[in-house]
Design a protein around this motif. Structure first.
Motif, PDB file in Angstrom:
ATOM      1  N   ASP A   1      -6.535   3.304   0.055  1.00  0.00           N
ATOM      2  CA  ASP A   1      -5.163   3.011  -0.464  1.00  0.00           C
ATOM      3  C   ASP A   1      -4.929   1.567  -0.593  1.00  0.00           C
ATOM      4  O   ASP A   1      -4.370   1.190  -1.775  1.00  0.00           O
ATOM      5  N   ASP A   2      -5.195   0.879   0.391  1.00  0.00           N
ATOM      6  CA  ASP A   2      -4.990  -0.655   0.014  1.00  0.00           C
ATOM      7  C   ASP A   2      -5.712  -1.365  -0.858  1.00  0.00           C
ATOM      8  O   ASP A   2      -5.305  -2.072  -1.480  1.00  0.00           O
TER       9      ASP A   2
ATOM     10  N   ALA B   1      -6.707   5.257   4.145  1.00  0.00           N
ATOM     11  CA  ALA B   1      -5.752   4.016   4.060  1.00  0.00           C
ATOM     12  C   ALA B   1      -6.651   2.756   3.252  1.00  0.00           C
ATOM     13  O   ALA B   1      -6.164   2.045   2.631  1.00  0.00           O
TER      14      ALA B   1
ATOM     15  N   ALA C   1     -13.129   4.923  -1.869  1.00  0.00           N
ATOM     16  CA  ALA C   1     -12.199   5.097  -3.115  1.00  0.00           C
ATOM     17  C   ALA C   1     -12.933   5.394  -4.160  1.00  0.00           C
ATOM     18  O   ALA C   1     -12.306   5.368  -5.489  1.00  0.00           O
TER      19      ALA C   1
ATOM     20  N   SER D   1       0.690  -1.211  -0.012  1.00  0.00           N
ATOM     21  CA  SER D   1      -0.047   0.030  -0.048  1.00  0.00           C
ATOM     22  C   SER D   1       0.954   1.333  -0.006  1.00  0.00           C
ATOM     23  O   SER D   1       2.176   1.271  -0.004  1.00  0.00           O
ATOM     24  N   ALA D   2       0.319   2.388  -0.235  1.00  0.00           N
ATOM     25  CA  ALA D   2       0.854   3.796  -0.396  1.00  0.00           C
ATOM     26  C   ALA D   2       1.737   3.908   0.985  1.00  0.00           C
ATOM     27  O   ALA D   2       2.884   4.701   0.837  1.00  0.00           O
ATOM     28  N   ASP D   3       1.406   3.398   2.065  1.00  0.00           N
ATOM     29  CA  ASP D   3       2.317   3.692   3.374  1.00  0.00           C
ATOM     30  C   ASP D   3       3.150   2.600   3.666  1.00  0.00           C
ATOM     31  O   ASP D   3       3.890   2.515   4.749  1.00  0.00           O
TER      32      ASP D   3
ATOM     33  N   GLU E   1      -6.579   0.119  -3.638  1.00  0.00           N
ATOM     34  CA  GLU E   1      -6.055   0.477  -5.050  1.00  0.00           C
ATOM     35  C   GLU E   1      -4.771  -0.289  -5.260  1.00  0.00           C
ATOM     36  O   GLU E   1      -4.249  -0.749  -6.292  1.00  0.00           O
TER      37      GLU E   1
ATOM     38  N   SER F   1       0.135   5.146   8.069  1.00  0.00           N
ATOM     39  CA  SER F   1      -0.976   5.994   7.751  1.00  0.00           C
ATOM     40  C   SER F   1      -2.083   5.243   8.817  1.00  0.00           C
ATOM     41  O   SER F   1      -3.117   6.152   9.002  1.00  0.00           O
TER      42      SER F   1
ATOM     43  N   ARG G   1     -10.967   7.545  -6.477  1.00  0.00           N
ATOM     44  CA  ARG G   1      -9.509   7.040  -6.710  1.00  0.00           C
ATOM     45  C   ARG G   1      -9.412   6.671  -8.238  1.00  0.00           C
ATOM     46  O   ARG G   1     -10.329   5.754  -8.682  1.00  0.00           O
TER      47      ARG G   1
END
Length: 304
Positions: A93-94, A90, A124, A22-24, A96, A84, A127
């Motif tokens: 993000d996950d 979050a 999302a 994920s992003a973080d 995605e 995050s 997104r």
């Protein structure tokens, strides 16, 4: 190895397992079932659950679909949480990250989310990953806002007292401990319809009790303050909405609110007597809804 459990025969083992980053930096555990060249379905589970919650859908759909299921952050085999922490951003993000790791660029899938999984999809909505990959969506037993105020877990009139008691119950820090006859009765009252079969109650209890306490408590605080209603207008894909009439956690008022706000609601189904755990309580109906979406929006042919 998959840890799927359910009320029926053993679910299939995944064709493969992978990690989506994920992003973080959170590492999201993903399992893929069924033929690699089949039409794709992505399953997002709810609060205190795991991939195991979708056992019946995976068993049925993986015969002719590529079924992608993942453990939400803090749940199942995704225990570590990145910087995050716990938030609806979050969750988006996950999702995605899972879509990017499992689908080819531009490849479409039907997305189904139960409870917090539905909230994940709503979070999302704007997104790029969702717009690129979602052909259609099933929002199952979920809500966009006012979860504490609308909850029917505490059987008293609406108001400040009920909201305070509900918030305290859902955010309780006490460990759930082993599954016992008493804990099964409590779980059935709060999350399932009165006619739920004992084996299905037991399957849900084992899944919920396995959720790590820190994640359970942290997500309860996020859900208590949830407000995704304004973003529903951005969920422009065809969306079907499903809820049980005996759902105490996200009662039908939420499903009706969602259906009214969606640009392309393609159906609102209210299942008489079913509670919050509809994929376990009414697996054939939930699977049927997903199949209908794949037939209509992915061009999947129905069996002759």
């Amino acid at each position: 190895m998959s840890r799927l459990t359910g009320g029926g025969p053993a679910a299939p083992r995944p064709a493969r397992e992978l990690t989506a980053v994920s992003a973080d930096g959170s590492r999201i555990h993903v399992e893929v079932f069924g033929p690699e060249d089949a039409p794709a379905v992505v399953l997002a589970h709810g609060w205190t659950c795991s991939i195991a919650f979708w056992a019946e859908q995976i068993r049925d759909l993986s015969a002719d679909h590529r079924v992608i299921a993942y453990d939400q952050r803090g749940h199942g085999r995704t225990p570590q949480v990145g910087r995050s922490g716990y938030s609806t951003a979050a969750l988006a993000d996950d999702l995605e990250a899972v879509l990017a790791a499992t689908l080819a660029p531009g490849e479409k899938a039907v997305l189904a989310g139960h409870s917090m999984g539905g909230m994940t999809i709503m979070a999302a909505a704007d997104r790029p990953g969702l717009r690129d990959h979602a052909a259609a969506v099933l929002l199952c037993s979920t809500g966009p806002a006012r979860l504490v105020a609308e909850s029917l877990v505490v059987p008293i009139r609406p108001g400040g007292l009920r909201s305070r008691l509900t918030r305290g119950i859902l955010g309780a820090r006490a460990p759930l401990g082993p599954v016992t006859p008493v804990s099964r009765k409590v779980l059935k009252y709060a999350t399932m319809g009165p006619g739920s079969a004992p084996d299905r109650v037991d399957a849900c209890a084992r899944i919920v009790h396995a959720c790590p306490r820190p994640a359970r408590v942290a997500w309860s605080h996020v859900l208590a303050e949830l407000d995704l209603e304004a973003g529903l207008a951005g969920l422009t894909q065809p969306v079907a909405v499903l809820v049980g009439t005996a759902d105490r956690l996200t009662p039908p008022v939420h499903a009706r609110t969602i259906a009214a706000a969606l640009p392309r609601c393609v159906g609102l189904v209210e299942l008489a007597g079913m509670g919050h755990m509809t994929p376990v309580e009414a697996p054939e109906v939930v699977t049927g809804q997903i199949r209908e979406l794949t037939v209509t929006y992915l061009g999947v042919k129905e069996d002759a």
